[in-house]
Design an enzyme around this catalytic site. Structure first.
Site, PDB file in Angstrom:
ATOM      1  N   LYS A 153      36.922  79.567  13.996  1.00  0.00           N
ATOM      2  CA  LYS A 153      36.945  78.290  13.287  1.00  0.00           C
ATOM      3  C   LYS A 153      36.268  77.213  14.134  1.00  0.00           C
ATOM      4  O   LYS A 153      36.365  77.252  15.359  1.00  0.00           O
ATOM      5  CB  LYS A 153      38.404  77.844  13.064  1.00  0.00           C
ATOM      6  CG  LYS A 153      39.169  78.609  12.006  1.00  0.00           C
ATOM      7  CD  LYS A 153      40.571  78.024  11.864  1.00  0.00           C
ATOM      8  CE  LYS A 153      41.413  78.804  10.861  1.00  0.00           C
ATOM      9  NZ  LYS A 153      40.938  78.666   9.468  1.00  0.00           N
TER      10      LYS A 153
ATOM     11  N   ASP B 102      50.077  77.757  11.250  1.00  0.00           N
ATOM     12  CA  ASP B 102      49.737  78.863  10.360  1.00  0.00           C
ATOM     13  C   ASP B 102      50.891  79.873  10.212  1.00  0.00           C
ATOM     14  O   ASP B 102      50.759  80.873   9.524  1.00  0.00           O
ATOM     15  CB  ASP B 102      48.444  79.552  10.830  1.00  0.00           C
ATOM     16  CG  ASP B 102      47.605  80.069   9.678  1.00  0.00           C
ATOM     17  OD1 ASP B 102      47.817  79.603   8.537  1.00  0.00           O
ATOM     18  OD2 ASP B 102      46.761  80.947   9.909  1.00  0.00           O
TER      19      ASP B 102
ATOM     20  N   ARG C  74      46.102  87.008   4.224  1.00  0.00           N
ATOM     21  CA  ARG C  74      46.299  87.941   3.096  1.00  0.00           C
ATOM     22  C   ARG C  74      46.421  89.379   3.591  1.00  0.00           C
ATOM     23  O   ARG C  74      47.020  90.209   2.930  1.00  0.00           O
ATOM     24  CB  ARG C  74      45.172  87.756   2.068  1.00  0.00           C
ATOM     25  CG  ARG C  74      43.813  88.168   2.533  1.00  0.00           C
ATOM     26  CD  ARG C  74      42.704  87.578   1.669  1.00  0.00           C
ATOM     27  NE  ARG C  74      42.519  86.143   1.901  1.00  0.00           N
ATOM     28  CZ  ARG C  74      41.726  85.359   1.178  1.00  0.00           C
ATOM     29  NH1 ARG C  74      41.033  85.852   0.157  1.00  0.00           N
ATOM     30  NH2 ARG C  74      41.621  84.065   1.445  1.00  0.00           N
TER      31      ARG C  74
HETATM   32  N1  BES Z   1      45.131  79.551   7.785  1.00  0.00           N
HETATM   33  C1  BES Z   1      43.911  79.457   7.066  1.00  0.00           C
HETATM   34  C2  BES Z   1      44.005  78.589   5.830  1.00  0.00           C
HETATM   35  C3  BES Z   1      44.294  77.130   6.048  1.00  0.00           C
HETATM   36  C4  BES Z   1      43.304  76.274   6.485  1.00  0.00           C
HETATM   37  C5  BES Z   1      45.522  76.636   5.700  1.00  0.00           C
HETATM   38  C6  BES Z   1      43.567  74.943   6.617  1.00  0.00           C
HETATM   39  C7  BES Z   1      45.796  75.305   5.829  1.00  0.00           C
HETATM   40  C8  BES Z   1      44.810  74.453   6.285  1.00  0.00           C
HETATM   41  C9  BES Z   1      43.474  80.835   6.600  1.00  0.00           C
HETATM   42  O1  BES Z   1      43.793  81.882   7.443  1.00  0.00           O
HETATM   43  C10 BES Z   1      42.000  80.781   6.467  1.00  0.00           C
HETATM   44  O2  BES Z   1      41.334  80.575   7.446  1.00  0.00           O
HETATM   45  N2  BES Z   1      41.496  80.983   5.254  1.00  0.00           N
HETATM   46  C11 BES Z   1      40.101  80.953   4.990  1.00  0.00           C
HETATM   47  C12 BES Z   1      39.787  82.059   4.019  1.00  0.00           C
HETATM   48  C13 BES Z   1      38.325  82.342   3.822  1.00  0.00           C
HETATM   49  C14 BES Z   1      37.686  82.829   5.104  1.00  0.00           C
HETATM   50  C15 BES Z   1      38.169  83.371   2.731  1.00  0.00           C
HETATM   51  C16 BES Z   1      39.761  79.603   4.397  1.00  0.00           C
HETATM   52  O3  BES Z   1      40.578  79.045   3.647  1.00  0.00           O
HETATM   53  O4  BES Z   1      38.700  79.076   4.706  1.00  0.00           O
HETATM   54 ZN    ZN Z   2      45.399  81.642   8.655  1.00  0.00          ZN
HETATM   55 MN    MN Z   3      42.369  82.178   8.969  1.00  0.00          MN
END
Ligand code: BES
Ligand code: ZN
Ligand code: MN
Length: 464
Positions: free
Chosen positions: A241, A252, A315
């Site tokens: 990230k 998280d 997921r």
């Molecule tokens: N933990 C994150 C989602 C998240 C981001 C929750 C910001 C709350 C605030 C999750 O693991 C994630 O990174 N999801 C990705 C999925 C994508 C790569 C398909 C996302 O939401 O960008």
């Molecule tokens: Zn996550």
């Molecule tokens: Mn993630």
């Protein structure tokens, strides 16, 4: 019962608080506040939301407090009071119509929340104390506030002090406090016991992944199973990230914290349910052992998953936990997770989306959300997007073909691992307040847990 200290059973000598809307103020200036009418007008008090004014006593002390709530749109406006009032003993003398003592006392408790574990000199004091409102359900206020604060504290704890081991310890401590049984599958044991996705995501961290399993209640009662995402820190993995997105990723494990908060409430209320809590606890890290984009894993359920993006880890760990939960066909299966950024784009921080095919459950949840002022919004499990989670080389991909509708495609992915549960709902929560409101400081939040508990209590327990 950490919240008990904010209340007293003894109202003698307590300073009266008048909680007023502007129209209530008008009436009370001719009635119970007549003696203070000149003073309040001179002070320009108009009962606007959040405004406090002290009423002078003839002895030079404080005879009372008036507090404005405006049009009383925020059920937790009174949560501002503990931060405004000097230490002392108070009682609610006047409250807006329709505000129950239970909700007002909960607001009072919420107003005392601080995460001060790492504060030195600056530690907050105990603060003012409220005489229990006559109609407050005291046990209910304390169990809900304690569950909420437990969840917030777990999320607010920095990841260096809240890894998979510490999250497991917190769950075991909760289990012990309520006489629940618990077990933890740790590290490589996850492979032997067939939780390949929990292992795959957690393998990159020196802090071993775990599957936490808590059970409470009698097996003959309706089965309620809660599954919570316990990613103790989400760096994104090899698909790292950017720093702005990583900054708050200690949260998280917010789904895990939320389900533990609900579990506390359910066990404290001794609801006649067979409760089970499953938490995949991992850290999504980067190392030579980290899983990679393009990897393919067979999940516990047997479905194979191609890794399109190591940042879609939630997921994956939930898939194995949900498969395990689903195997015993629970009457109600609830999943809570900080699953997607897309959910925030869709509905913002205040309004966590939830997904279910069970219209009756959705109705109960929405009604409870309104009743408890614990907002949520139903989004569709739109089957038409199912092809977006298909993979060319495996049964599923964890990274949908399009970012659009990302909260929906993530929910659809989870749903593929649930077959036998009589009813299934998934909550994509932010677990965070990005702005301060009364009783809800910036930082951890345990969204939807009061409403979910309220549904469980309506279904299985006594209503207050
Ligand atoms: N933990 C994150 C989602 C998240 C981001 C929750 C910001 C709350 C605030 C999750 O693991 C994630 O990174 N999801 C990705 C999925 C994508 C790569 C398909 C996302 O939401 O960008
Ligand atoms: Zn996550
Ligand atoms: Mn993630």
């Amino acid at each position: 019962m950490r919240n008990q200290s904010h209340f007293t059973a003894d109202a003698t000598g307590a300073i009266p608080i008048h909680v007023l809307t502007p129209s209530m103020l008008e009436a009370s200036l001719k009635g119970e506040l007549l003696a203070h009418a000149t003073w309040l007008k001179a002070c320009g008090f108009r009962a606007t939301a959040g405004k406090v004014q002290y009423l002078p006593g003839t002895d030079g002390g404080v005879a009372g407090v008036v507090f404005g709530v405006g049009r009383d749109e925020d059920a937790f406006q009174c949560a501002a009071l503990p931060g405004l009032l000097p230490d002392g003993r108070y009682r609610l003398a006047t409250v807006p119509a329709g505000r129950s003592g239970t909700m007002l006392a909960l607001a009072w408790a919420m107003g005392h929340y601080r995460f001060s574990r790492f504060k030195g000199a600056d530690k907050p004091k105990d603060g003012p104390v409220l005489a229990w409102p006559a109609d407050a359900d005291r046990a209910q206020v304390l169990r809900v506030a304690d569950g909420l604060f437990l969840a917030r504290d777990l999320v607010n704890m920095p990841a260096n002090e809240m890894g998979p081991a510490e999250l497991a310890a917190a769950a075991l401590q909760l289990a012990a406090a309520h006489g629940a049984t618990s077990s933890v599958i740790e590290g490589r044991q996850l492979l032997e016991k067939d939780f390949p996705l929990v292992w795959a995501v957690g393998a990159g961290s020196t802090r071993a992944p775990r599957l936490i399993d808590l059970r409470w209640g009698e097996a003959r009662h309706p089965r309620v199973t809660l599954v919570g995402k316990g990613v103790c820190f989400d760096s994104g993995g090899l698909d790292i990230k950017p720093s702005s997105a990583m900054l708050t990723m200690k949260k998280d494990m917010g789904g895990a914290a939320a389900v533990l908060g609900i579990a506390h409430m359910v066990m404290d209320a001794k609801l006649p349910v067979a409760l089970r809590v499953l938490i995949p606890a991992v850290e999504n890290s980067i190392s030579g052992d980290a899983y990679r984009p393009g990897d393919v894993f067979r999940s516990r359920k047997g479905l194979t998953v191609e890794i399109g993006n190591t940042d879609a880890e939630g997921r994956l760990v939930l898939a194995d936990a949900l498969a395990e939960a689903d195997a015993e066909a629970p009457d109600l299966l609830i999943c809570m997770a900080t699953l997607t950024g897309a959910a925030r784009v869709a509905t913002g921080f205040d309004l966590p989306p939830f997904f279910t095919q069970d219209d009756a459950l959705a109705g109960e949840l929405s009604a409870a959300a309104a009743r408890e002022s614990d907002a949520m919004w139903r989004l569709p499990l739109w089957r038409g997007y199912g092809e977006l989670i298909e993979s060319k080389v495996a049964d599923l991909t964890n990274s949908p073909g399009s970012p659009n509708g990302g909260a929906i495609t993530a929910a659809l992915f989870l749903e593929r691992f649930v077959e036998k549960a009589k009813s299934f709902a998934h909550f994509d929560i932010a677990a965070w307040n990005d702005r301060a409101r009364p009783g809800r400081p910036i930082g951890a939040e345990a969204q939807a847990i009061r409403a979910i508990f309220s549904v469980l209590q309506s279904r299985h327990g006594r209503r207050q």
